[in-house]
Design a protein around this motif. Structure first.
Motif, PDB file in Angstrom:
ATOM      1  N   SER A   1       0.823  -1.199   0.000  1.00 57.08           N
ATOM      2  CA  SER A   1       0.000   0.000   0.000  1.00 57.08           C
ATOM      3  C   SER A   1       0.866   1.262   0.000  1.00 57.08           C
ATOM      4  CB  SER A   1      -0.933  -0.023   1.215  1.00 57.08           C
ATOM      5  OG  SER A   1      -1.715   1.147   1.263  1.00 57.08           O
ATOM      6  N   ASP A   2       1.952   1.246   0.749  1.00 60.63           N
ATOM      7  CA  ASP A   2       2.870   2.392   0.734  1.00 60.63           C
ATOM      8  C   ASP A   2       3.509   2.549  -0.644  1.00 60.63           C
ATOM      9  OD1 ASP A   2       2.662   3.528   3.301  1.00 60.63           O
ATOM     10  OD2 ASP A   2       3.873   1.923   4.160  1.00 60.63           O
ATOM     11  N   MET A   3       3.835   1.434  -1.278  1.00 55.54           N
ATOM     12  CA  MET A   3       4.410   1.483  -2.625  1.00 55.54           C
ATOM     13  C   MET A   3       3.374   2.050  -3.602  1.00 55.54           C
ATOM     14  SD  MET A   3       7.136   0.928  -4.406  1.00 55.54           S
ATOM     15  CE  MET A   3       8.122   0.128  -3.151  1.00 55.54           C
TER      16      MET A   3
ATOM     17  N   LEU B   1       4.120  12.260  -4.594  1.00 59.10           N
ATOM     18  CA  LEU B   1       4.576  12.705  -3.277  1.00 59.10           C
ATOM     19  C   LEU B   1       3.438  13.352  -2.493  1.00 59.10           C
ATOM     20  CD1 LEU B   1       7.967  14.331  -4.384  1.00 59.10           C
ATOM     21  CD2 LEU B   1       7.514  11.957  -3.755  1.00 59.10           C
ATOM     22  N   ARG B   2       3.658  13.491  -1.197  1.00 58.35           N
ATOM     23  CA  ARG B   2       2.649  14.131  -0.354  1.00 58.35           C
ATOM     24  C   ARG B   2       2.647  15.646  -0.549  1.00 58.35           C
ATOM     25  NH1 ARG B   2       3.563  10.962   5.448  1.00 58.35           N
ATOM     26  NH2 ARG B   2       3.047   8.885   4.654  1.00 58.35           N
ATOM     27  N   GLY B   3       3.760  16.175  -1.016  1.00 58.72           N
ATOM     28  CA  GLY B   3       3.933  17.626  -1.017  1.00 58.72           C
ATOM     29  C   GLY B   3       3.468  18.347  -2.270  1.00 58.72           C
TER      30      GLY B   3
ATOM     31  N   ILE C   1      -1.371   9.719  -0.925  1.00 58.37           N
ATOM     32  CA  ILE C   1      -0.987   9.041   0.314  1.00 58.37           C
ATOM     33  C   ILE C   1      -1.915   7.841   0.471  1.00 58.37           C
ATOM     34  CG2 ILE C   1      -2.582  10.352   1.823  1.00 58.37           C
ATOM     35  CD1 ILE C   1      -0.249  10.440   3.903  1.00 58.37           C
ATOM     36  N   ASP C   2      -1.482   6.822   1.195  1.00 60.38           N
ATOM     37  CA  ASP C   2      -2.425   5.730   1.475  1.00 60.38           C
ATOM     38  C   ASP C   2      -3.046   5.980   2.852  1.00 60.38           C
ATOM     39  OD1 ASP C   2       0.083   5.031   2.708  1.00 60.38           O
ATOM     40  OD2 ASP C   2      -0.648   2.981   2.960  1.00 60.38           O
ATOM     41  N   VAL C   3      -4.321   5.595   2.964  1.00 59.86           N
ATOM     42  CA  VAL C   3      -5.066   5.866   4.200  1.00 59.86           C
ATOM     43  C   VAL C   3      -4.854   4.697   5.164  1.00 59.86           C
ATOM     44  CG1 VAL C   3      -7.308   6.422   5.198  1.00 59.86           C
ATOM     45  CG2 VAL C   3      -6.764   7.175   2.883  1.00 59.86           C
ATOM     46  N   SER C   4      -3.838   4.840   6.011  1.00 58.16           N
ATOM     47  CA  SER C   4      -3.552   3.773   6.973  1.00 58.16           C
ATOM     48  C   SER C   4      -3.924   4.185   8.391  1.00 58.16           C
ATOM     49  CB  SER C   4      -2.065   3.398   6.915  1.00 58.16           C
ATOM     50  OG  SER C   4      -1.261   4.543   7.110  1.00 58.16           O
ATOM     51  N   ASP C   5      -3.856   5.472   8.677  1.00 54.11           N
ATOM     52  CA  ASP C   5      -4.146   5.956  10.036  1.00 54.11           C
ATOM     53  C   ASP C   5      -5.449   6.735  10.125  1.00 54.11           C
ATOM     54  OD1 ASP C   5      -1.771   4.854  10.950  1.00 54.11           O
ATOM     55  OD2 ASP C   5      -0.624   6.654  10.487  1.00 54.11           O
TER      56      ASP C   5
END
Ligand SMILES: [Mg+2]
Length: 317
Positions: A71-73, A142-144, A207-211
């Motif tokens: 998921s991060d990949m 990227l997140r930015g 981003i992946d929604v993990s949190d």
């Protein structure tokens, strides 16, 4: 009792794929990154009691420990290729290890990821995977990169895993049908790798929604130095269950473990994104907009601002 080396040989050694020069069996593995590509790396650890119940099914755990890394990949738009696995096991229970390996490799084979190394040790149940993949140089998501006026999108549905967790903890009672649906989300999440790859050159940030959506979108906002408006009515959730709507919103907005992708893209990309949704047969929902003013505003169906006393998951919070 089976030895460490025999355990690895029997359950974790497989023929290496074409991107691996040398897999398990020497002091290091050797991999070959293609010309024009960058290596993307990420590590995620799952600890018994913190991330899963100790009585969870071994095969599901094998799936999940790799899925959260994939998921991060996916969130970077990377093509997963290799992984390593470090495991602490309280005992060398062969039946358990065989089931774990079966769940792990079913997913690894599906995504053509080679397990190229790792470590095993005796200790409290704990798994750490490092995922490695390729992304075209300079093209990673990227997140930015979020821009003012970008649409905010999310894949699939949010809240299913958190609903299941609340059900298991006896806080809510889900119908049989919802248990079926939500258990999958919690125990065997589907990493959105194909979506991440297709979003290259389309999404400005991802981003992946993990949190939890609020926390993870918050990372995009912080990195991109922008704010956002979210529309509660547009956020996709599982079939609305027979529970308090605040409870449902809590799960949708702050529940972790969904492993969907949240991304932002310019308005002129809407048609392309709809095409991706059709080709992948994956629901993609437009759930808000990026704003210049910092902060996150959530609006309900009547466009009223909703005050939310919720946050995503923070291990040390
Ligand atoms: Mg992530």
């Amino acid at each position: 009792m089976i030895s460490e080396f025999e355990l690895i040989r029997r359950y974790f050694t497989k023929a290496a794929g074409k991107y691996t020069r040398l897999g398990i069996g020497d002091d290091c593995a050797l991999i070959k990154v293609n010309e024009g590509m960058e290596l993307a790396l990420s590590t995620d650890m799952l600890v018994s009691g913190t991330h899963f119940f100790s009585d969870v099914s071994a095969s599901q755990l094998g799936h999940k420990v790799l899925a959260v890394n994939l998921s991060d990949m996916a969130a970077m738009g990377g093509q997963p290729r290799w992984c390593t696995l470090a495991a602490a096991l309280p005992e060398a229970n062969e039946t358990w290890v065989a089931a774990f390996a079966e769940g792990f490799f079913a997913l690894a084979d599906r995504f053509e990821v080679d397990l190229i190394g790792g470590d095993t040790t005796k200790g409290p149940l704990n798994f750490c995977v490092q995922i490695m993949g390729e992304v075209r140089t300079g093209k990673a998501l990227l997140r930015g990169g979020a821009k003012v006026e970008d649409d905010i999108w999310v894949s699939g549905e949010l809240g299913g895993a958190a609903l299941m967790l609340k059900h298991l903890q006896g806080q809510i009672l889900l119908s049989e049908e919802l248990v079926q649906q939500c258990a999958k989300r919690l125990h065997t999440p589907e990493p959105r790798v194909a979506l991440g790859l297709k979003l290259i050159n389309i999404a400005n940030s991802c981003i992946d929604v993990s949190d939890g959506l609020i926390a993870d979108l918050g990372h995009i906002l912080e990195r991109s130095q922008v704010g956002a408006e979210l529309w509660l009515g547009a956020i996709p959730s599982p079939l609305i269950p027979d529970i308090d709507s605040l409870e449902l919103y809590q799960c949708m907005l702050a529940g972790g473990d969904d492993y969907e992708l949240c991304f932002t893209a310019a308005k002129d990309k809407r048609a392309l994104i709809d095409d991706i949704s059709s080709s992948l047969k994956l629901r993609l929902s437009r759930i808000g907009i990026i704003k210049r003013e910092s902060g996150l505003v959530v609006k309900d169906h009547q466009q009223n601002v909703v005050e939310l006393a919720i946050k995503g998951f923070d291990h040390f919070g």
